[in-house]
Write a protein that holds these residues in place. Structure first.
Motif, PDB file in Angstrom:
ATOM      1  N   THR A   1      -5.693   5.183  -0.853  1.00 42.19           N
ATOM      2  CA  THR A   1      -5.689   4.990   0.302  1.00 42.19           C
ATOM      3  C   THR A   1      -5.776   5.844   1.409  1.00 42.19           C
ATOM      4  O   THR A   1      -4.833   6.878   0.953  1.00 42.19           O
ATOM      5  CB  THR A   1      -4.443   3.349   0.230  1.00 42.19           C
ATOM      6  OG1 THR A   1      -5.257   2.630  -0.143  1.00 42.19           O
ATOM      7  CG2 THR A   1      -3.954   3.588   1.783  1.00 42.19           C
TER       8      THR A   1
ATOM      9  N   GLU B   1      -9.529   5.737  -6.793  1.00 45.46           N
ATOM     10  CA  GLU B   1      -8.915   4.781  -5.356  1.00 45.46           C
ATOM     11  C   GLU B   1      -8.296   5.254  -5.002  1.00 45.46           C
ATOM     12  O   GLU B   1      -7.215   5.844  -5.458  1.00 45.46           O
ATOM     13  CB  GLU B   1      -9.061   3.205  -5.826  1.00 45.46           C
ATOM     14  CG  GLU B   1      -8.634   2.467  -4.917  1.00 45.46           C
ATOM     15  CD  GLU B   1      -8.442   0.602  -5.283  1.00 45.46           C
ATOM     16  OE1 GLU B   1      -9.257   0.126  -4.802  1.00 45.46           O
ATOM     17  OE2 GLU B   1      -7.409   0.550  -5.287  1.00 45.46           O
TER      18      GLU B   1
ATOM     19  N   TYR C   1       0.691  -0.938  -0.044  1.00 46.40           N
ATOM     20  CA  TYR C   1      -0.005  -0.081   0.111  1.00 46.40           C
ATOM     21  C   TYR C   1       0.783   0.975  -0.026  1.00 46.40           C
ATOM     22  O   TYR C   1       1.738   1.252   0.694  1.00 46.40           O
ATOM     23  CB  TYR C   1      -0.810  -0.272   1.311  1.00 46.40           C
ATOM     24  CG  TYR C   1      -1.803  -0.984   1.012  1.00 46.40           C
ATOM     25  CD1 TYR C   1      -2.995  -0.819   0.537  1.00 46.40           C
ATOM     26  CD2 TYR C   1      -1.975  -1.822   2.088  1.00 46.40           C
ATOM     27  CE1 TYR C   1      -4.307  -1.676   0.491  1.00 46.40           C
ATOM     28  CE2 TYR C   1      -2.906  -3.340   2.289  1.00 46.40           C
ATOM     29  CZ  TYR C   1      -3.800  -2.806   1.331  1.00 46.40           C
ATOM     30  OH  TYR C   1      -5.208  -3.723   1.534  1.00 46.40           O
TER      31      TYR C   1
ATOM     32  N   THR D   1      -9.165   2.005   1.813  1.00 46.83           N
ATOM     33  CA  THR D   1      -8.756   2.135   0.608  1.00 46.83           C
ATOM     34  C   THR D   1      -9.952   2.215   0.405  1.00 46.83           C
ATOM     35  O   THR D   1     -11.424   1.402   0.142  1.00 46.83           O
ATOM     36  CB  THR D   1      -8.008   0.477  -0.034  1.00 46.83           C
ATOM     37  OG1 THR D   1      -6.815   1.134   0.489  1.00 46.83           O
ATOM     38  CG2 THR D   1      -7.759   0.696  -1.115  1.00 46.83           C
TER      39      THR D   1
END
Length: 167
Positions: free
Chosen positions: A70, A68, A31, A121
């Motif tokens: 995080t 998207e 990540y 996320t």
């Protein structure tokens, strides 16, 4: 070898050191947070993110709709804190780390204990009709409920479609 991701097979693959395409990718995924907020001294501190022109003592950042992202939350305080926002209400998100899901009547988020790191996320929401930039807030539901409280921040969700040179 043909792999089926059923719980028993996955356990067997892990125990025997075997590999299965989709499973291996999930295990190795790293990540790289788009936004990092550190929580300490009963305040949110922006460490990484696209600042949206902070005009107050509260952290502020912008996100692109439909992407998207995080979001990493690091609780370096001695108390548990929460990160909740109307932006996350009814938006599915993956929770990585030791946090507890929090759902309010008009917002959702996560509770993070002291010394813990949690990553959320999710796909940044976008309007289903003509897109309008969204201004949202986030707060600690324990220490930031009131408008003048210190544990609050701002999020601007923008749509970059249709910009000059864009798609």
């Amino acid at each position: 070898m043909h792999c089926r991701l059923v719980p028993l097979m996955v356990l067997a693959m892990v125990l025997t050191g075997g590999s299965c395409g989709a499973f291996a990718q999930a295990e190795e995924r790293e990540y790289e947070p788009d936004v990092i907020l550190v929580i300490k001294e009963k305040a949110f501190h922006m460490v990484k993110g696209n600042a949206s022109g902070q005009h107050s003592e509260h952290p502020a950042f912008s996100l692109s709709s439909g992407e998207e992202i995080t979001l990493e939350l690091r609780n370096e305080d001695t108390l548990p804190h929460e990160f909740v926002s109307p932006m996350l209400f009814n938006v599915p998100f993956a929770l990585d780390g030791n946090g507890v899901f929090v759902k309010l009547p008009n917002a959702a988020g996560v509770r993070v204990d002291p010394g813990r790191v949690v990553r959320l996320t999710f796909d940044v929401p976008q309007d289903s009709k003509e897109f309008q930039n969204m201004y949202e807030v986030f707060w600690c539901n324990v220490h930031g409920k009131q408008h003048g409280d210190k544990m609050r921040g701002e999020v601007l969700v923008v749509d970059h479609r249709g910009e000059i040179g864009g798609g």
